[in-house]
Design a protein around this motif. Structure first.
Motif, PDB file in Angstrom:
ATOM      1  N   LEU A 309       0.846  -1.204   0.000  1.00  0.00           N
ATOM      2  CA  LEU A 309       0.000   0.000   0.000  1.00  0.00           C
ATOM      3  C   LEU A 309       0.875   1.246   0.000  1.00  0.00           C
ATOM      4  O   LEU A 309       0.608   2.204  -0.716  1.00  0.00           O
ATOM      5  N   GLY A 310       1.921   1.220   0.795  1.00  0.00           N
ATOM      6  CA  GLY A 310       2.849   2.359   0.836  1.00  0.00           C
ATOM      7  C   GLY A 310       3.505   2.570  -0.522  1.00  0.00           C
ATOM      8  O   GLY A 310       3.637   3.700  -1.000  1.00  0.00           O
ATOM      9  N   PHE A 311       3.907   1.471  -1.154  1.00  0.00           N
ATOM     10  CA  PHE A 311       4.556   1.566  -2.475  1.00  0.00           C
ATOM     11  C   PHE A 311       3.586   2.194  -3.476  1.00  0.00           C
ATOM     12  O   PHE A 311       3.948   3.076  -4.260  1.00  0.00           O
ATOM     13  N   SER A 312       2.326   1.740  -3.404  1.00  0.00           N
ATOM     14  CA  SER A 312       1.306   2.252  -4.329  1.00  0.00           C
ATOM     15  C   SER A 312       1.065   3.744  -4.078  1.00  0.00           C
ATOM     16  O   SER A 312       1.003   4.541  -5.020  1.00  0.00           O
ATOM     17  N   GLU A 313       0.956   4.132  -2.819  1.00  0.00           N
ATOM     18  CA  GLU A 313       0.720   5.550  -2.480  1.00  0.00           C
ATOM     19  C   GLU A 313       1.818   6.425  -3.069  1.00  0.00           C
ATOM     20  O   GLU A 313       1.562   7.467  -3.658  1.00  0.00           O
TER      21      GLU A 313
END
Ligand code: AMP
Length: 480
Positions: A309-313
């Motif tokens: 999720l962090g990577f996507s954000e």
């Protein structure tokens, strides 16, 4: 037997691949054993081999422990018999000492000051050294567990008070120990001076709860007060809490960063940090360090969800559910004869074709250990039609074994030790590979450090006494 003796089997047979131990202590709470059971249920990810609770009523301990998951070990009848408003609980996965019931915890003994129960998370690095000295002096050990030496040290101390005896015993210990002890119906919570393993304090009604992670407090409606500090010893008796002492507070603190990477549950708060927030920060930093043009970001579920999720954000590429994890792969899974070399991963992970077909995907995993799972996963994702597969790892290469209580294979078996990044990329068959840097990882959680990062750096903060003296083989140096 090490956890990784047959990686394919290990990765499949366990409902959750996590190991280690989880501990809980409760005092001043009615039917404490029932609450401890719920807490163990929440801590199940920290150990799936055995579960146990010792309940204490009017100073008398009653213990129930078995091999199996908490829900298999306890039922209504068992819990009904575990009377008392004080309880100590433990879930265990261990490599050293194997999975015998004798090594399950809590360990309970009767000694001069009453019934004593102990639950330990972490690995003592001088247990064999201390043990051999005790054996020479006539001590008889009933388990292979490193935790038993603590009991002997307490029982043999010449101090007149329990507090003095515990204090005395602790001075002999090296390595990692988050401990919960009960003597009579008084509870003691101890965290080693470097604070390797987490231990949190909470309040429930007029009583107190101590547990490995805050998820154990949440499940029983206990309110989080604070972390037990590295080196701290607390005495808890019903409504009263008494700080006893801080052990050697000058030592460099070293909470285990791998707890944040992989072990702890993302809904927990440990070392003053939200595990979910830490993993997202790792994912965001990873995206900054290793950007890639992609149509979708996938997590290797469930341990890499927050990092993905962090990577996507950070990258702007959408997070997609491209891989599903089968949660019903039980420990008793029977492996039918199967030629498919990706079979183990296929049982556990299923690709969502509609998400993957014709798309450039970034697969985020929390760590690479042996690399066996990732290699199969990459095949599965390609077969499902992905046009490009980019692997991003939300931690640095694991190059060194852990001797402080996390189960890692020996150095030779660690992919990050055996191969260069280019070799790993080729071996896994990915279009690109990127690991989070050590500096980037530490920067992402700088408010919590400094951490122990020995599995990435080889910088072992606590002396490896047993190993250095040749008292144990490296592959046996791991316990819960
Ligand atoms: P592999 O590289 O195939 O050995 O598997 C690595 C995966 O196992 C990682 O993605 C983690 O989710 C998980 N993992 C990491 N450390 C451990 C450990 N000590 N025990 C079991 N699984 C682990």
């Amino acid at each position: 037997m090490t956890r990784y003796s047959d990686p394919a089997r290990v990765r499949i047979l366990d409902e959750s691949p996590r190991d280690e131990c989880g501990v809980v202590g409760i005092t001043g709470v009615e039917r404490a054993a029932e609450q401890a059971f719920l807490a163990l249920y929440a801590l199940q990810h920290r150990g799936q081999e055995s579960a146990g609770i010792c309940a204490i009523h009017e100073g008398i301990g009653r213990l129930h422990k078995r091999l199996g998951l908490a829900a298999e070990v306890f039922d209504g009848n068992v819990l009904k018999d575990l009377v008392g408003d004080t309880a100590v609980g433990h879930v265990r996965y261990s490599t050293a000492g194997g999975g015998q019931l004798a090594n399950a915890q809590p360990i309970m003994v009767r000694y001069s000051m009453g019934d004593l129960a102990i639950a330990h998370n972490g690995n003592l690095t001088n247990a064999q050294d201390v043990r051999s000295r005790l054996v020479k002096e006539g001590a008889i050990f009933q388990t292979d567990s490193d935790s038993e030496v603590i009991i002997h040290l307490i029982a043999r101390s010449r101090h007149e008070t329990v507090e003095g005896q515990i204090d005395d015993a602790l001075t002999y210990l090296e390595g990692a120990f988050s401990l919960i002890l009960s003597v009579g119906d008084t509870l003691y919570a101890v965290r080693d001076p470097r604070g390797f393993r987490p231990l949190v304090l909470g309040r429930k009604g007029d009583g107190f709860v101590v547990a490995s992670e805050t998820c154990a407090l949440d499940i029983i409606g206990a309110e989080f007060i604070r972390d037990i500090e590295p080196g701290e010893v607390l005495k808890l008796r019903r409504k009263e809490i008494t700080p006893l002492r801080n052990l050697l507070p000058a030592l460099r603190q070293a909470p285990c960063i791998f707890e944040l990477v992989y072990f702890a549950r993302p809904d927990s708060k440990i070392f003053g940090l939200s595990v979910d927030r830490a993993r997202r920060a790792f994912g965001r930093q990873l995206a900054r360090e290793h950007p890639v043009q992609a149509d979708a970001v996938l997590a290797v579920p469930d341990s890499a969800n927050s990092a993905a999720l962090g990577f996507s954000e950070e990258s702007g590429a959408p997070f997609e559910l491209g891989l599903l994890r089968n949660h019903y792969v039980g420990r008793t899974f029977i492996r039918p004869s199967q030629e498919d070399r990706d079979f183990s991963a296929r049982i556990k992970y299923a690709p969502v074709r509609e998400v993957l077909e014709g798309r450039r995907v970034v697969v985020v995993d929390d760590s690479l250990v042996r690399g066996t799972t990732s290699r199969s996963l990459v095949n599965i994702i390609r077969e499902a039609g992905a046009s490009e597969v980019h692997l991003r790892i939300a931690s640095p290469p694991v190059r060194f074994p852990c001797y402080y209580g996390i189960d890692m294979p020996t150095k030779e078996e660690l992919m990050g030790h055996r191969m260069s990044i280019a070799e790993i990329e080729k071996h896994l068959g990915v279009d690109s590979l990127g690991y989070l840097s050590l500096e980037g990882m530490e920067e992402a959680v700088k408010e919590g450090g400094p951490f122990c990062n020995a599995c990435f750096s080889g910088d072992y903060t606590a002396p490896l006494v047993d190993l250095d003296k040749g008292l144990i083989r490296p592959e046996d140096a791991k316990c819960c």
